[in-house]
Design a protein around this motif. Structure first.
Motif, PDB file in Angstrom:
ATOM      1  N   TYR A 461       1.039  -1.104   0.056  1.00 45.54           N
ATOM      2  CA  TYR A 461       0.029  -0.010  -0.054  1.00 45.54           C
ATOM      3  C   TYR A 461       0.875   1.362   0.044  1.00 45.54           C
ATOM      4  N   PRO A 462       0.254   2.410  -0.277  1.00 42.15           N
ATOM      5  CA  PRO A 462       1.211   3.764  -0.521  1.00 42.15           C
ATOM      6  C   PRO A 462       1.690   3.832   0.981  1.00 42.15           C
ATOM      7  N   ARG A 463       2.919   4.687   0.848  1.00 40.50           N
ATOM      8  CA  ARG A 463       3.554   4.928   2.378  1.00 40.50           C
ATOM      9  C   ARG A 463       3.543   6.513   2.534  1.00 40.50           C
ATOM     10  N   THR A 464       2.736   7.193   1.575  1.00 41.61           N
ATOM     11  CA  THR A 464       2.363   8.571   1.870  1.00 41.61           C
ATOM     12  C   THR A 464       1.030   8.517   1.475  1.00 41.61           C
ATOM     13  N   CYS A 465       0.431   9.673   2.114  1.00 42.08           N
ATOM     14  CA  CYS A 465      -0.975  10.064   1.744  1.00 42.08           C
ATOM     15  C   CYS A 465      -1.129  11.647   1.816  1.00 42.08           C
ATOM     16  N   ARG A 466      -2.176  12.012   1.011  1.00 44.22           N
ATOM     17  CA  ARG A 466      -2.539  13.473   0.886  1.00 44.22           C
ATOM     18  C   ARG A 466      -3.358  13.855   2.364  1.00 44.22           C
ATOM     19  N   LYS A 467      -4.444  13.429   2.280  1.00 35.74           N
ATOM     20  CA  LYS A 467      -5.276  13.926   3.468  1.00 35.74           C
ATOM     21  C   LYS A 467      -6.014  12.536   3.944  1.00 35.74           C
ATOM     22  N   GLY A 488     -14.051   5.212  11.713  1.00 33.88           N
ATOM     23  CA  GLY A 488     -12.974   4.521  11.085  1.00 33.88           C
ATOM     24  C   GLY A 488     -12.118   5.679  10.451  1.00 33.88           C
ATOM     25  N   LEU A 489     -11.077   5.641   9.696  1.00 30.43           N
ATOM     26  CA  LEU A 489     -10.302   6.610   9.259  1.00 30.43           C
ATOM     27  C   LEU A 489     -10.153   6.494   7.603  1.00 30.43           C
ATOM     28  N   PHE A 490     -10.664   7.573   6.834  1.00 29.54           N
ATOM     29  CA  PHE A 490     -10.743   7.525   5.476  1.00 29.54           C
ATOM     30  C   PHE A 490      -9.246   8.214   5.151  1.00 29.54           C
ATOM     31  N   VAL A 491      -8.344   7.637   4.104  1.00 26.86           N
ATOM     32  CA  VAL A 491      -6.821   7.686   4.011  1.00 26.86           C
ATOM     33  C   VAL A 491      -6.953   7.985   2.076  1.00 26.86           C
ATOM     34  N   LEU A 492      -6.739   9.342   1.951  1.00 26.24           N
ATOM     35  CA  LEU A 492      -6.597   9.743   0.601  1.00 26.24           C
ATOM     36  C   LEU A 492      -4.981   9.528   0.205  1.00 26.24           C
ATOM     37  N   PHE A 493      -4.666   8.739  -0.866  1.00 24.66           N
ATOM     38  CA  PHE A 493      -3.388   8.563  -1.233  1.00 24.66           C
ATOM     39  C   PHE A 493      -3.173   9.356  -2.599  1.00 24.66           C
ATOM     40  N   ASP A 494      -3.840   9.012  -3.274  1.00 22.80           N
ATOM     41  CA  ASP A 494      -3.655   9.884  -4.733  1.00 22.80           C
ATOM     42  C   ASP A 494      -5.108   9.850  -5.417  1.00 22.80           C
ATOM     43  N   GLU A 495      -5.045  10.405  -6.662  1.00 19.31           N
ATOM     44  CA  GLU A 495      -6.384  10.608  -7.605  1.00 19.31           C
ATOM     45  C   GLU A 495      -6.897   9.169  -7.726  1.00 19.31           C
ATOM     46  N   ASP A 496      -6.001   7.982  -7.860  1.00 14.78           N
ATOM     47  CA  ASP A 496      -6.568   6.834  -8.249  1.00 14.78           C
ATOM     48  C   ASP A 496      -6.926   5.816  -6.967  1.00 14.78           C
ATOM     49  N   ARG A 497      -6.512   6.199  -5.773  1.00 11.07           N
ATOM     50  CA  ARG A 497      -6.376   5.042  -4.494  1.00 11.07           C
ATOM     51  C   ARG A 497      -6.799   5.981  -3.461  1.00 11.07           C
ATOM     52  N   PHE A 498      -7.571   5.179  -2.587  1.00 14.04           N
ATOM     53  CA  PHE A 498      -7.914   5.637  -1.274  1.00 14.04           C
ATOM     54  C   PHE A 498      -7.659   4.293  -0.353  1.00 14.04           C
ATOM     55  N   LEU A 510      -7.954  -1.370   1.102  1.00 12.12           N
ATOM     56  CA  LEU A 510      -7.624  -0.556  -0.041  1.00 12.12           C
ATOM     57  C   LEU A 510      -8.305  -0.498  -1.432  1.00 12.12           C
ATOM     58  N   TYR A 511      -8.403   0.684  -1.958  1.00 17.25           N
ATOM     59  CA  TYR A 511      -9.437   0.872  -2.964  1.00 17.25           C
ATOM     60  C   TYR A 511      -8.695   1.387  -4.215  1.00 17.25           C
ATOM     61  N   SER A 512      -8.864   0.885  -5.338  1.00 19.21           N
ATOM     62  CA  SER A 512      -7.950   1.167  -6.584  1.00 19.21           C
ATOM     63  C   SER A 512      -8.970   1.720  -7.698  1.00 19.21           C
ATOM     64  N   ARG A 513      -8.879   2.623  -8.500  1.00 17.87           N
ATOM     65  CA  ARG A 513     -10.007   3.024  -9.452  1.00 17.87           C
ATOM     66  C   ARG A 513      -9.973   2.104 -10.505  1.00 17.87           C
ATOM     67  N   LEU A 514     -11.306   1.682 -11.109  1.00 20.38           N
ATOM     68  CA  LEU A 514     -11.637   1.134 -12.087  1.00 20.38           C
ATOM     69  C   LEU A 514     -11.383   2.080 -13.401  1.00 20.38           C
ATOM     70  N   THR A 515     -10.504   1.805 -14.205  1.00 25.43           N
ATOM     71  CA  THR A 515     -10.016   2.716 -15.384  1.00 25.43           C
ATOM     72  C   THR A 515     -10.734   2.326 -16.634  1.00 25.43           C
TER      73      THR A 515
END
Length: 541
Positions: A461-467, A488-498, A510-515
């Protein structure tokens, strides 16, 4: 009349008066001309002038009209009727209105070539032959017939749909694919590879088998296409029916069907799944879903509209759900909240339910990495916000009750009481923010690590998050019993993952965008989309 008056002196002669009456009658008869006749003459003049144009220019003009208007244009004259049989016109309408590809033979679909998927199955009895011999309809198909008897009659089923499969739901995308309309069932990647692309399985197809006749075929099972049927139940709903369910059976019986299904669904054998509870869930899903035999009802769903204040582009995401495997959710934004609604579900929390509800007005600033690893420290931060939210809800409920009571008793008026409650709630929102989230805005990129003891299906999973934001997740017992929203805690990683940390369950999703590109799937407006969300919950409640 003025000239006649001057010639006759002061008064008018009998002859002048008679001439005047005759002129008035002629003018009246001209003004009373039938309007439809006048329009016919004007239309004839216009059509005459239009028909004088060269044929190639008329082809270009007619190509710009919607296909539904062309049959009426063909009634104007023989020349128009002949020109409107031009393939270029109907090919353009097929491409612009329904997204049909220009070069059908070079089309690739989901990693499977059109040759492998379609050519061998147009006539399963054909064992060999050249490409063009196997698909004569590509060579001789009339685009006018394709538009008139295939694309236009079935235009209402294009888009994305949710099948009614009890708690499991699903995602169906109906698209124009070459000279076919195909219903693709979208399946999440094999657990826990959440960032892998979606898998797709054709459930039905519609194509021109003979001139001026569209044929529906069921694609379920492993024996190739066979007879099927599609019925429009009502607006935004249709059903499929297989007329040859024996094509779904395998020589080895249910055991072979289960092994094949398990390999496709999970990418492994039952012996490789050591968790007994997971084995029970998998067997339960196979028994439940296989009973439908591709005879299903589908209800239309829409992609969420983009919002100017959204944290990221809304859309569809694949998420990890513990022993239930990967599921598909729809992330949408509603003023100060983000919501994830299940498109696929499980016996605990079925499809259509609101799995995540995130309060975007409650940011949480993460502590340093050492404190992040401590589940107690993270729980203290999130539960502090949760308790504050509960207090505000209680105060709002008391204020509402007081306002209703005052209105009933005839005191000061209900409107002022309601305004007072709203003002108190707003003041509390400003003054009751927890220290970490109100002191400063979170940095653009924060180091992130999961607390010790929190289970994650995907260790990468990503090791940095935005918000990060406070939110709640929906949990329930088997059969959707005793549903409860847990903090719980919502973690925004980037435009395509939270991600989402379920504190009570001590687990991480972990959630990943369906492209994938999903045509014909956008909601007309926000009101229609929100009405669809409400209906989704009622489908599986």
């Amino acid at each position: 009349m003025a000239v006649c008056a001057r010639l006759c002196g002061v008064g008018q002669s009998r002859r002048c008066r008679r001439r005047q009456r005759q002129n008035q009658q002629d003018q009246a008869s001209d003004s009373d001309m039938d309007e439809e006749e006048e329009e016919r003459i004007v239309g004839q003049r216009q059509s005459d002038s239009l028909s004088d144009l060269p044929p190639e220019l008329l082809v270009e003009i007619f190509s710009l009209l919607p296909g539904t208007a062309l049959p009426n244009a063909a009634l104007v004259c023989k020349k128009f009727r002949q020109i409107l049989n031009t393939e270029t016109i109907w090919k353009r309408r097929c491409m612009e209105e329904f997204g049909m590809k220009e070069d059908l033979r070079k089309m690739e679909v989901g990693g499977v070539s059109s040759r492998d998927l379609y050519v061998k199955r147009v006539n399963p009895r054909v064992k060999s032959g050249r490409f063009m011999k196997l698909l004569p309809d590509y060579e001789h198909m009339d685009y006018k017939d394709v538009y008139t008897h295939l694309l236009h009659p079935y235009r209402h089923i294009l888009g994305i749909w949710q099948p009614d499969i009890g708690p499991y739901g699903g995602l169906l995308n109906v698209v124009v694919d070459g000279l076919f309309i195909i219903g693709w069932m979208y399946l999440p990647p094999h657990d826990p590879r959440v960032e892998d692309p979606m898998r797709r399985r054709p459930l039905f197809r519609i194509h021109m088998w003979e001139s001026q006749k569209a044929t529906v075929e069921c694609m379920y099972g492993h024996k190739g296409p066979h007879k099927g049927d599609i019925q429009t139940v009502k607006k935004d709903e249709f059903s499929t029916k297989c007329n040859q369910t024996d094509h779904h059976r395998m020589p080895g019986g249910r055991q072979e069907e289960f092994r094949t299904w398990l390999e496709e669904e999970w990418g492994r054998t039952l012996e490789e799944i050591f968790h007994e509870h997971m084995q029970e869930l998998i067997l339960m899903k196979f028994i439940y879903t296989s009973q439908y035999d591709n005879c299903l009802t589908y209800r239309r769903i829409y992609l969420p509209p983009a919002m100017p204040s959204a944290l990221l582009q809304p859309g569809l995401f694949k998420g990890t759900y513990g022993s239930h495997g990967l599921e598909i959710v729809m992330l949408s934004f509603h003023e100060a909240s983000a919501r994830a609604t299940k498109l696929t579900g499980d016996p605990n929390v079925p499809a259509g339910q609101l799995t995540l509800d995130v309060d975007l007005s409650r940011p949480v600033v993460l502590p340093d990495l050492e404190q992040q690893r401590n589940i107690e420290e993270l729980s203290r931060l999130v539960l502090g916000v949760h308790e504050e939210v509960q207090r505000e809800l209680e105060q709002q409920a008391k204020g509402t009750s007081a306002a209703v009571r005052d209105t009933t008793e005839g005191a000061c008026g209900g409107a002022s009481g309601a305004d007072g409650v709203k003002a108190d709630h707003g003041a509390c929102s400003e003054s009751c923010q927890p220290g970490p989230s109100s002191s400063s805005n979170p940095p653009e990129a924060q180091p992130f690590v999961l607390p010790l003891g929190v289970m994650a299906r995907n260790e990468v999973y990503p090791r940095t998050c935005r918000k990060c934001f406070y939110g709640t997740g929906l949990i329930a017992g088997h059969g959707f019993t005793s549903p409860e929203r847990t903090p719980g805690l919502f973690v925004l990683f980037d435009e395509d993952r939270f991600g989402f940390i379920w504190l009570e369950l001590k687990s991480f999703s972990l959630y990943s965008r369906l492209t994938d590109h999903l045509a014909h799937a956008h909601a007309p407006n926000m009101e229609r989309f929100e009405a669809m969300l409400r209906n989704m919950q009622s489908w599986t409640s």
